[in-house]
Design a protein around this motif. Structure first.
Motif, short mmCIF file in Angstrom:
data_model
loop_
_atom_site.label_atom_id
_atom_site.label_comp_id
_atom_site.label_asym_id
_atom_site.label_seq_id
_atom_site.Cartn_x
_atom_site.Cartn_y
_atom_site.Cartn_z
N TYR A 316 0.79 -1.31 0.17
CA TYR A 316 -0.11 0.00 0.09
C TYR A 316 0.82 1.22 -0.01
O TYR A 316 0.51 2.04 -0.67
N PHE A 317 1.95 1.12 0.83
CA PHE A 317 2.86 2.24 1.07
C PHE A 317 3.50 2.53 -0.53
O PHE A 317 3.46 3.84 -0.74
N CYS A 318 3.96 1.86 -0.98
CA CYS A 318 4.74 1.64 -2.52
C CYS A 318 3.85 2.24 -3.70
O CYS A 318 4.11 3.01 -4.16
N ASP A 319 2.49 1.46 -3.43
CA ASP A 319 1.50 2.03 -4.51
C ASP A 319 1.20 3.52 -4.30
O ASP A 319 0.56 4.08 -5.34
N ASN A 320 0.87 3.79 -3.20
CA ASN A 320 0.28 5.37 -3.06
C ASN A 320 1.10 6.47 -2.43
O ASN A 320 0.58 7.66 -2.55
N PHE A 321 2.35 6.11 -2.17
CA PHE A 321 3.14 7.24 -1.61
C PHE A 321 3.37 8.35 -2.70
O PHE A 321 3.67 8.01 -3.88
N ASP A 322 3.22 9.64 -2.31
CA ASP A 322 3.30 10.78 -3.12
C ASP A 322 4.64 11.40 -2.86
O ASP A 322 4.91 11.95 -1.86
N ARG A 323 5.49 11.31 -3.97
CA ARG A 323 6.76 11.65 -3.74
C ARG A 323 6.82 13.19 -3.90
O ARG A 323 7.95 13.64 -3.31
N GLU A 324 5.84 13.77 -4.16
CA GLU A 324 5.75 15.35 -4.34
C GLU A 324 5.45 15.85 -3.01
O GLU A 324 5.81 17.17 -2.46
N GLY A 325 4.65 15.25 -2.21
CA GLY A 325 3.79 15.69 -0.89
C GLY A 325 4.70 15.27 0.37
O GLY A 325 4.57 15.89 1.09
N PHE A 326 5.41 14.08 0.04
CA PHE A 326 6.21 13.38 1.07
C PHE A 326 7.66 13.32 0.96
O PHE A 326 8.12 13.11 -0.19
N SER A 327 8.40 13.10 1.75
CA SER A 327 9.77 12.82 1.54
C SER A 327 10.01 11.67 2.63
O SER A 327 9.60 11.53 3.68
#
Length: 444
Positions: A316-327
């Motif tokens: 779930y983390f890999c599929d939904n992670f927002d690289r622009e909104g989170f680091s």
């Protein structure tokens, strides 16, 4: 003979050790746990209290002669007599051994399992299952030791028995149902013997052993969270500039709703951490300037807490992670040479997480202690809202973070993917560490 005051909050098992020791030794001990003598979250934050006890934690002891002590084991030791502490150097060392055993081997897994059932902590399935396995190992050690002994050290109850029994108290009251404790009859026999002594009863009252394993109560947990004040409603203003009057029918409906509304249930008593957090003043959200993200951190946390990490939470983390909104960041403790006992290092991690409680809505971390006593290190993976380190955004978050080195990870790199998997699952090769896995801590 010692004489003084013990500051604590009601039903604090850490304070029970000192109170029971005083019952045996005859030390004159006054308990300040209720207003006006002591109000948790107020008295322990006052300048006078902090002058004597800089951490503001309880239990804290102040002698009639002005002598001050914090840390429950030290207080219990001071209030004991030689018979409790061990009358020979060998016996005294054995007492210290079991006191350390309680702090390092019993308390961490007991807290991970019991606190969610009391509504103090969010439930984490993986942490709870790990805690159960650790406690099985601990109880087996105790059971074997007590196979030929009535008490832990010597032929009479001592500080070792008092400390270990108090550490097991909430386990026996909340979760150690008959089927779970059945393999450890010597431990249960010893525990029942201890808590039925007059000196124990004077402090604990009647201790009833758990009949059915308590479970996490989401409603109770929600009730124990600090309450948020609803924003005040704005008055409507007419074109002429005056306050708009409510129509009689509207006013009548509002009054009826007020009559029908049931009174809110009384708040459950909060633990020390929640009470302190609730007493803190409201502050502006440091992340308010960031755009809304498609990655719902709370949803990931629910999956991480309640479902399998490798098959559900991590995908779930890999599929939904927002690289622009989170680091994603890697953190490593700067001063490993200062780390001594493993339980103290775990407390160092836990203390940092407690002070960052208000960051939990915008961050997630898995931090692990590697190695063994006097040869360990701490490192972990942190996920933050935004692209910068979150700690400088608030003065309240800057206490501990400078003790770590921080490195922002490239979310597309194999290094990042491997580290996220290993730290989230608490298993793997951890090639960058060079020390064996010891114990994990999760900040949710």
């Amino acid at each position: 003979m010692a004489a003084g005051t013990l500051y604590t909050y009601p039903e604090n098992w850490r304070a029970f050790k000192a109170q029971i020791a005083a019952q045996y030794s005859g030390a004159r001990l006054k308990i300040a746990s209720n207003p006006p003598a002591f109000t948790f979250g107020q008295t322990n934050r006052s300048p006078a209290f902090l002058n004597n006890f800089p951490l503001g934690k309880v239990p804290a002891y102040q002698g009639d002669d002005g002598f001050c002590l914090f840390e429950s084991s030290a207080i219990a030791h001071y209030l004991s007599n030689d018979a409790l502490r061990g009358s020979t150097p060998q016996a005294a060392a054995q007492v210290l051994q079991w006191v350390s055993f309680a702090d390092s081997e019993i308390i961490p897994p007991a807290s991970a399992w019991v606190f969610p059932t009391l509504g103090i902590m969010q439930f984490n399935k993986q942490a709870t299952e790990q805690a159960k396995e650790e406690l099985k190992r601990v109880l087996a050690v105790l059971n074997q030791h007590l196979n030929t002994r009535t008490f832990l050290v010597g032929e009479r109850i001592g500080l070792a028995d008092i400390t270990v029994a108090c550490s097991l108290l909430w386990l026996y009251k909340q979760v150690l149902e008959p089927s779970f404790r059945q393999p450890y009859p010597n431990v249960t026999r010893w525990f029942v013997t201890c808590v039925n002594q007059p000196q124990f009863k004077a402090v604990l009252g009647e201790v009833k052993l758990c009949e059915k394993m308590a479970q996490f109560d989401a409603k109770k947990f929600a009730e124990m969270q600090p309450k948020k004040e609803a924003p005040a409603k704005k008055e409507k203003v007419s074109k002429e500039g005056g306050k708009q009057q409510q129509q009689p029918q509207q006013q009548e409906k509002k009054e009826k709703k007020k009559e029908d509304k049931k009174p809110a249930p009384a708040e459950e008593e909060m633990d020390e951490c929640e009470a302190a957090l609730a007493a803190e003043p409201k502050t502006k959200d440091p992340f308010a300037h960031l755009p809304k993200s498609s990655f719902v951190l709370d949803e990931f946390k629910r999956k991480y807490s309640n479902e399998d990490t490798l098959t559900v939470a991590l995908p779930y983390f890999c599929d939904n992670f927002d690289r622009e909104g989170f680091s994603i960041w890697y953190a490593e403790y700067r001063f490993p040479e200062e780390l001594t006992m493993a339980f103290m290092s775990c407390n160092l991690i836990t203390g940092m997480f407690q002070r960052l409680d208000k960051l939990r809505k915008n961050a997630f971390a898995s931090v692990i202690l590697f190695g063994a006593n006097n040869d360990s290190c701490i490192s972990g993976i942190w996920v933050f809202r935004g692209q910068e380190l979150a700690f400088p955004l608030s003065d309240d978050w800057q206490i501990d973070y400078e003790s770590y080195t921080w490195r922002k990870l490239d979310v597309d790199s194999e290094e990042c993917k491997t580290m996220v998997k290993e730290y989230f699952a608490w298993e793997g090769e951890f090639k960058h560490v060079g020390k064996p896995f010891n114990q994990g801590k999760i900040f949710k």
